[in-house]
Design a protein around this motif. Structure first.
Motif, mmCIF file in Angstrom:
data_model
loop_
_atom_site.group_PDB
_atom_site.id
_atom_site.type_symbol
_atom_site.label_atom_id
_atom_site.label_comp_id
_atom_site.label_asym_id
_atom_site.label_seq_id
_atom_site.Cartn_x
_atom_site.Cartn_y
_atom_site.Cartn_z
ATOM 1 N N GLN A 64 0.994 -1.164 -0.145
ATOM 2 C CA GLN A 64 0.138 -0.055 0.113
ATOM 3 C C GLN A 64 0.899 1.347 0.091
ATOM 4 O OE1 GLN A 64 -2.786 0.245 3.420
ATOM 5 N NE2 GLN A 64 -3.754 1.778 2.347
ATOM 6 N N LEU A 65 0.774 1.978 -0.974
ATOM 7 C CA LEU A 65 1.756 3.183 -1.281
ATOM 8 C C LEU A 65 0.894 4.366 -0.723
ATOM 9 C CD1 LEU A 65 4.343 4.499 -2.504
ATOM 10 C CD2 LEU A 65 3.016 4.584 -4.638
ATOM 11 N N GLY A 66 1.201 5.127 0.266
ATOM 12 C CA GLY A 66 0.728 6.476 0.607
ATOM 13 C C GLY A 66 1.680 7.612 0.275
ATOM 14 N N ALA A 67 1.295 8.956 0.515
ATOM 15 C CA ALA A 67 2.329 9.977 0.077
ATOM 16 C C ALA A 67 3.455 10.126 1.054
ATOM 17 C CB ALA A 67 1.502 11.078 0.728
ATOM 18 N N LEU A 115 5.120 7.128 -7.170
ATOM 19 C CA LEU A 115 4.563 6.060 -7.613
ATOM 20 C C LEU A 115 6.024 5.480 -8.422
ATOM 21 C CD1 LEU A 115 2.884 3.454 -8.186
ATOM 22 C CD2 LEU A 115 1.823 4.857 -10.110
ATOM 23 N N ILE A 116 6.402 6.631 -9.289
ATOM 24 C CA ILE A 116 7.727 6.075 -10.185
ATOM 25 C C ILE A 116 8.818 5.841 -9.517
ATOM 26 C CG2 ILE A 116 9.133 7.191 -11.945
ATOM 27 C CD1 ILE A 116 6.504 6.513 -13.110
ATOM 28 N N ASP A 117 8.912 6.514 -8.420
ATOM 29 C CA ASP A 117 10.168 6.232 -7.488
ATOM 30 C C ASP A 117 10.003 4.643 -7.024
ATOM 31 O OD1 ASP A 117 11.175 8.896 -7.858
ATOM 32 O OD2 ASP A 117 10.338 9.631 -5.994
ATOM 33 N N LEU A 118 8.795 4.515 -6.434
ATOM 34 C CA LEU A 118 8.555 2.951 -6.202
ATOM 35 C C LEU A 118 8.925 1.965 -7.127
ATOM 36 C CD1 LEU A 118 7.729 1.166 -3.586
ATOM 37 C CD2 LEU A 118 5.329 1.248 -4.784
ATOM 38 N N LEU A 119 8.297 2.240 -8.312
ATOM 39 C CA LEU A 119 8.548 1.337 -9.390
ATOM 40 C C LEU A 119 9.886 1.133 -9.636
ATOM 41 C CD1 LEU A 119 5.329 2.092 -11.389
ATOM 42 C CD2 LEU A 119 5.808 0.255 -10.205
ATOM 43 N N VAL A 120 10.815 2.084 -9.764
ATOM 44 C CA VAL A 120 12.232 2.077 -10.207
ATOM 45 C C VAL A 120 12.904 1.125 -9.258
ATOM 46 C CG1 VAL A 120 14.209 3.420 -10.029
ATOM 47 C CG2 VAL A 120 12.390 4.253 -11.304
ATOM 48 N N VAL A 121 12.572 1.288 -7.812
ATOM 49 C CA VAL A 121 13.069 0.301 -6.890
ATOM 50 C C VAL A 121 12.507 -1.031 -7.030
ATOM 51 C CG1 VAL A 121 13.169 -0.208 -4.474
ATOM 52 C CG2 VAL A 121 13.525 2.239 -5.135
ATOM 53 N N LEU A 122 11.254 -1.238 -7.322
ATOM 54 C CA LEU A 122 10.799 -2.570 -7.574
ATOM 55 C C LEU A 122 11.262 -3.228 -8.904
ATOM 56 C CD1 LEU A 122 7.149 -1.965 -6.530
ATOM 57 C CD2 LEU A 122 8.857 -2.822 -5.088
ATOM 58 N N ARG A 123 11.655 -2.544 -9.694
ATOM 59 C CA ARG A 123 12.069 -3.136 -10.895
ATOM 60 C C ARG A 123 13.553 -3.555 -10.938
ATOM 61 N NH1 ARG A 123 7.952 -4.388 -14.040
ATOM 62 N NH2 ARG A 123 6.599 -2.792 -14.534
ATOM 63 N N GLN A 124 14.098 -3.277 -9.862
ATOM 64 C CA GLN A 124 15.457 -3.872 -9.735
ATOM 65 C C GLN A 124 15.569 -5.230 -8.887
ATOM 66 O OE1 GLN A 124 17.261 -0.451 -7.487
ATOM 67 N NE2 GLN A 124 17.658 0.759 -9.482
ATOM 68 N N GLN A 125 14.464 -5.517 -8.396
ATOM 69 C CA GLN A 125 14.516 -6.703 -7.685
ATOM 70 C C GLN A 125 13.642 -7.766 -8.686
ATOM 71 O OE1 GLN A 125 15.225 -6.928 -4.408
ATOM 72 N NE2 GLN A 125 15.791 -4.595 -4.842
#
Length: 134
Positions: A64-67, A115-125
């Motif tokens: 769950q992603l919040g501000a 959201l983009i910052d989170l996706l950048v981190v997740l794509r590295q996993q």
């Protein structure tokens, strides 16, 4: 009898100032434009797509992603600590197996940059099938 004045020769129109203006406009637009290539991030939404695959042996992870907060399976985690937490949850064989990670954006003050910052981190996993709910 009407008196006619001698016909005046027409002067040629000077286009020197027009060329200067066009050159200045061209120079302005060239200097104010950016010629960079923007990065693309693939988004898979949880609502569309092909038929649902067979149920996995491991349940999906829910993020769950919040501000200001990120919760992974209802436990608060920071963006910097997220890769370590996901490494513990990753499947043993990331080459053949993947675990579904569902992202649910929450709150009206959440920005797309977050959201983009989170996706950048997740794509590295490796080993995660990332789905974003609308």
């Amino acid at each position: 009898m009407p008196v006619r004045s001698p016909a005046r020769p027409r002067r040629a129109v000077s286009v020197t100032s027009l060329i200067d203006v066009i050159f200045l406009l061209l120079l302005f637009f060239m200097l104010s434009s950016t010629f960079t290539k923007f990065a693309e991030i693939r988004l898979d939404t949880g609502t569309g797509g092909p038929a649902a695959p067979a149920p996995a042996a491991t349940p999906p992870l829910f993020l769950q992603l919040g501000a200001d907060t990120i919760r992974l399976n209802a436990q608060e985690v920071s963006l910097e600590d997220l890769p370590d937490r996901l490494a513990a949850e990753a499947p043993d064989d990331t080459e053949t197996a993947s675990r579904t990670l569902i992202i649910a954006p929450s709150g009206d003050d959440l920005t797309s940059q977050r959201l983009i910052d989170l996706l950048v981190v997740l794509r590295q996993q490796p080993g995660f099938d990332i789905r974003v709910l609308e």
